[in-house]
Design a protein around this motif. Structure first.
Motif, PDB file in Angstrom:
ATOM      1  N   ASN A   1     -19.892   6.905   2.458  1.00 25.94           N
ATOM      2  CA  ASN A   1     -20.231   5.730   3.259  1.00 25.94           C
ATOM      3  C   ASN A   1     -21.194   4.815   2.503  1.00 25.94           C
ATOM      4  O   ASN A   1     -21.087   3.584   2.563  1.00 25.94           O
ATOM      5  N   TRP A   2     -22.158   5.431   1.828  1.00 22.94           N
ATOM      6  CA  TRP A   2     -23.148   4.680   1.047  1.00 22.94           C
ATOM      7  C   TRP A   2     -22.460   3.857  -0.038  1.00 22.94           C
ATOM      8  O   TRP A   2     -22.703   2.649  -0.168  1.00 22.94           O
ATOM      9  N   LEU A   3     -21.586   4.500  -0.814  1.00 22.92           N
ATOM     10  CA  LEU A   3     -20.905   3.816  -1.908  1.00 22.92           C
ATOM     11  C   LEU A   3     -19.976   2.722  -1.401  1.00 22.92           C
ATOM     12  O   LEU A   3     -19.689   1.758  -2.119  1.00 22.92           O
ATOM     13  N   GLY A   4     -19.529   2.852  -0.148  1.00 24.43           N
ATOM     14  CA  GLY A   4     -18.614   1.867   0.405  1.00 24.43           C
ATOM     15  C   GLY A   4     -19.269   0.574   0.846  1.00 24.43           C
ATOM     16  O   GLY A   4     -18.565  -0.416   1.107  1.00 24.43           O
ATOM     17  N   LYS A   5     -20.598   0.551   0.916  1.00 20.85           N
ATOM     18  CA  LYS A   5     -21.237  -0.666   1.442  1.00 20.85           C
ATOM     19  C   LYS A   5     -22.497  -1.099   0.704  1.00 20.85           C
ATOM     20  O   LYS A   5     -22.869  -2.267   0.759  1.00 20.85           O
ATOM     21  N   ILE A   6     -23.187  -0.179   0.054  1.00 21.56           N
ATOM     22  CA  ILE A   6     -24.495  -0.492  -0.518  1.00 21.56           C
ATOM     23  C   ILE A   6     -24.390  -0.759  -2.016  1.00 21.56           C
ATOM     24  O   ILE A   6     -23.737   0.003  -2.746  1.00 21.56           O
ATOM     25  N   THR A   7     -25.026  -1.839  -2.468  1.00 19.77           N
ATOM     26  CA  THR A   7     -25.012  -2.235  -3.877  1.00 19.77           C
ATOM     27  C   THR A   7     -26.396  -2.044  -4.489  1.00 19.77           C
ATOM     28  O   THR A   7     -27.369  -1.757  -3.782  1.00 19.77           O
ATOM     29  N   GLU A   8     -26.493  -2.237  -5.778  1.00 16.20           N
ATOM     30  CA  GLU A   8     -27.776  -2.105  -6.473  1.00 16.20           C
ATOM     31  C   GLU A   8     -28.794  -3.135  -5.999  1.00 16.20           C
ATOM     32  O   GLU A   8     -29.995  -2.949  -6.150  1.00 16.20           O
ATOM     33  N   GLU A   9     -28.322  -4.238  -5.410  1.00 20.84           N
ATOM     34  CA  GLU A   9     -29.232  -5.291  -4.937  1.00 20.84           C
ATOM     35  C   GLU A   9     -29.787  -4.992  -3.550  1.00 20.84           C
ATOM     36  O   GLU A   9     -30.695  -5.688  -3.083  1.00 20.84           O
ATOM     37  N   ASP A  10     -29.278  -3.986  -2.883  1.00 21.05           N
ATOM     38  CA  ASP A  10     -29.703  -3.664  -1.525  1.00 21.05           C
ATOM     39  C   ASP A  10     -30.878  -2.682  -1.521  1.00 21.05           C
ATOM     40  O   ASP A  10     -31.200  -2.061  -2.534  1.00 21.05           O
ATOM     41  N   THR A  11     -31.498  -2.538  -0.344  1.00 20.01           N
ATOM     42  CA  THR A  11     -32.602  -1.597  -0.145  1.00 20.01           C
ATOM     43  C   THR A  11     -32.258  -0.707   1.051  1.00 20.01           C
ATOM     44  O   THR A  11     -31.702  -1.172   2.044  1.00 20.01           O
ATOM     45  N   VAL A  12     -32.605   0.579   0.941  1.00 21.20           N
ATOM     46  CA  VAL A  12     -32.316   1.529   2.006  1.00 21.20           C
ATOM     47  C   VAL A  12     -33.611   2.199   2.459  1.00 21.20           C
ATOM     48  O   VAL A  12     -34.367   2.729   1.637  1.00 21.20           O
ATOM     49  N   LEU A  13     -33.873   2.175   3.760  1.00 20.80           N
ATOM     50  CA  LEU A  13     -35.019   2.867   4.350  1.00 20.80           C
ATOM     51  C   LEU A  13     -34.569   4.255   4.792  1.00 20.80           C
ATOM     52  O   LEU A  13     -33.573   4.384   5.508  1.00 20.80           O
ATOM     53  N   ILE A  14     -35.302   5.288   4.376  1.00 15.19           N
ATOM     54  CA  ILE A  14     -34.948   6.660   4.708  1.00 15.19           C
ATOM     55  C   ILE A  14     -36.132   7.290   5.444  1.00 15.19           C
ATOM     56  O   ILE A  14     -37.170   7.598   4.847  1.00 15.19           O
ATOM     57  N   ALA A  15     -35.961   7.463   6.752  1.00 15.98           N
ATOM     58  CA  ALA A  15     -37.086   7.817   7.624  1.00 15.98           C
ATOM     59  C   ALA A  15     -37.252   9.327   7.789  1.00 15.98           C
ATOM     60  O   ALA A  15     -37.230   9.861   8.896  1.00 15.98           O
ATOM     61  N   GLY A  16     -37.419  10.033   6.675  1.00 17.77           N
ATOM     62  CA  GLY A  16     -37.844  11.425   6.727  1.00 17.77           C
ATOM     63  C   GLY A  16     -36.753  12.472   6.851  1.00 17.77           C
ATOM     64  O   GLY A  16     -35.584  12.173   7.060  1.00 17.77           O
ATOM     65  N   ASP A  17     -37.183  13.734   6.708  1.00 15.44           N
ATOM     66  CA  ASP A  17     -36.308  14.907   6.638  1.00 15.44           C
ATOM     67  C   ASP A  17     -35.245  14.683   5.567  1.00 15.44           C
ATOM     68  O   ASP A  17     -34.031  14.682   5.831  1.00 15.44           O
ATOM     69  N   ILE A  18     -35.736  14.536   4.371  1.00 24.21           N
ATOM     70  CA  ILE A  18     -34.906  14.200   3.223  1.00 24.21           C
ATOM     71  C   ILE A  18     -34.258  15.447   2.640  1.00 24.21           C
ATOM     72  O   ILE A  18     -33.063  15.460   2.339  1.00 24.21           O
ATOM     73  N   SER A  19     -35.049  16.510   2.463  1.00 23.63           N
ATOM     74  CA  SER A  19     -34.569  17.736   1.830  1.00 23.63           C
ATOM     75  C   SER A  19     -35.143  18.956   2.539  1.00 23.63           C
ATOM     76  O   SER A  19     -36.291  18.953   2.977  1.00 23.63           O
ATOM     77  N   TRP A  20     -34.330  20.026   2.607  1.00 22.48           N
ATOM     78  CA  TRP A  20     -34.781  21.279   3.191  1.00 22.48           C
ATOM     79  C   TRP A  20     -35.687  22.069   2.250  1.00 22.48           C
ATOM     80  O   TRP A  20     -36.288  23.064   2.659  1.00 22.48           O
ATOM     81  N   SER A  21     -35.760  21.667   0.997  1.00 23.26           N
ATOM     82  CA  SER A  21     -36.487  22.460   0.005  1.00 23.26           C
ATOM     83  C   SER A  21     -37.948  22.633   0.385  1.00 23.26           C
ATOM     84  O   SER A  21     -38.584  21.722   0.918  1.00 23.26           O
ATOM     85  N   MET A  22     -38.468  23.807   0.083  1.00 24.75           N
ATOM     86  CA  MET A  22     -39.862  24.102   0.370  1.00 24.75           C
ATOM     87  C   MET A  22     -40.792  23.646  -0.748  1.00 24.75           C
ATOM     88  O   MET A  22     -41.969  23.362  -0.515  1.00 24.75           O
ATOM     89  N   LYS A  23     -40.259  23.580  -1.974  1.00 21.63           N
ATOM     90  CA  LYS A  23     -41.070  23.206  -3.134  1.00 21.63           C
ATOM     91  C   LYS A  23     -40.383  22.108  -3.933  1.00 21.63           C
ATOM     92  O   LYS A  23     -39.150  22.006  -3.932  1.00 21.63           O
TER      93      LYS A  23
END
Length: 229
Positions: free
Chosen positions: A36-58
């Protein structure tokens, strides 16, 4: 150039927590996000990511997920979620990737807007709210205010906020977080965290001049939504 938003990516490159245990719709969800990301977002765009990015502990494992996101087009801004235990010092994070910036007591810009934020916390009307929660709640309020103050001192009048926890729910429309948004003239608040039964607590739309937008990954069908041009 456009601004998009998505939250709760819950990536797990290390294999620590496959998301399909939460239902079939989460099967290969990272690939759905990517397509979905590749279908609409270009290098000129900005994306806000509001948390819970990765399950990793470290960070040694979380770096794989960050690199996965970094390879996707566009600039990315992040706030911390309740599961982002890998999150290290803000200075270290902001030195790691040229096109990915992390918000904690600071802000970044999109056009003539300041993008501020914090993790937030559960609201006081939650029946499980206790003294420990009060301490975190107060700390997140301070972090949000520091972020907003820094933007205002830099001369920004147009402000939007990213926050992980819902800062507003149908049975508590007014609280210290919403008061801060209104005091600083915040135009939009992008949040996440809510899934499954928690979606009963969704509030979207305008309240006292502030627009609230839920961007939990599964809620928006793993498809980043456009916030503005």
């Amino acid at each position: 150039m456009a601004l998009y938003a998505i939250a709760d990516l819950h990536l797990a490159s290390s294999g620590e927590k496959p998301m399909d245990i939460f239902g079939e719709k989460w099967s290969n969800h990272h690939e759905k996000i990517k397509d979905n990301w590749l279908g609409k977002i270009t290098e000129e765009d900005t994306v806000l990511i509001a948390g819970d990015i990765s399950w990793s502990m470290k960070m040694e494992h979380g770096i794989e997920d960050l690199e996965y996101i970094n390879k996707l087009p566009g600039k990315k801004f992040f706030v911390r979620g309740n599961h982002d235990y890998w999150w290290t010092s803000i200075n270290k994070l902001n030195s790691m990737f040229e096109g990915m910036k992390f918000i904690q007591n600071n802000f970044f810009t999109y056009g003539d807007y300041a993008v501020c934020g914090s993790r937030g916390w559960i609201l006081k009307n939650n029946p499980k709210f206790n003294e420990h929660d009060q301490k975190i709640y107060d700390r997140e309020l301070i972090r949000l205010k520091l972020s907003l103050d820094t933007a205002v001192k830099a001369g920004y009048e147009k402000i939007m906020v990213m926050i992980h926890y819902p800062p507003i729910v149908p049975n508590q429309l007014d609280n210290e977080f919403t008061q801060l948004f209104e005091e600083y003239g915040v135009e939009k608040v992008i949040y996440g965290h809510l899934h499954g039964w928690g979606l009963a607590n969704v509030f979207e739309g305008e309240h006292n001049g502030v627009e609230y937008i839920l961007t939990s990954c599964d809620y928006i069908h793993f498809n980043p939504i456009k916030i503005m041009e």
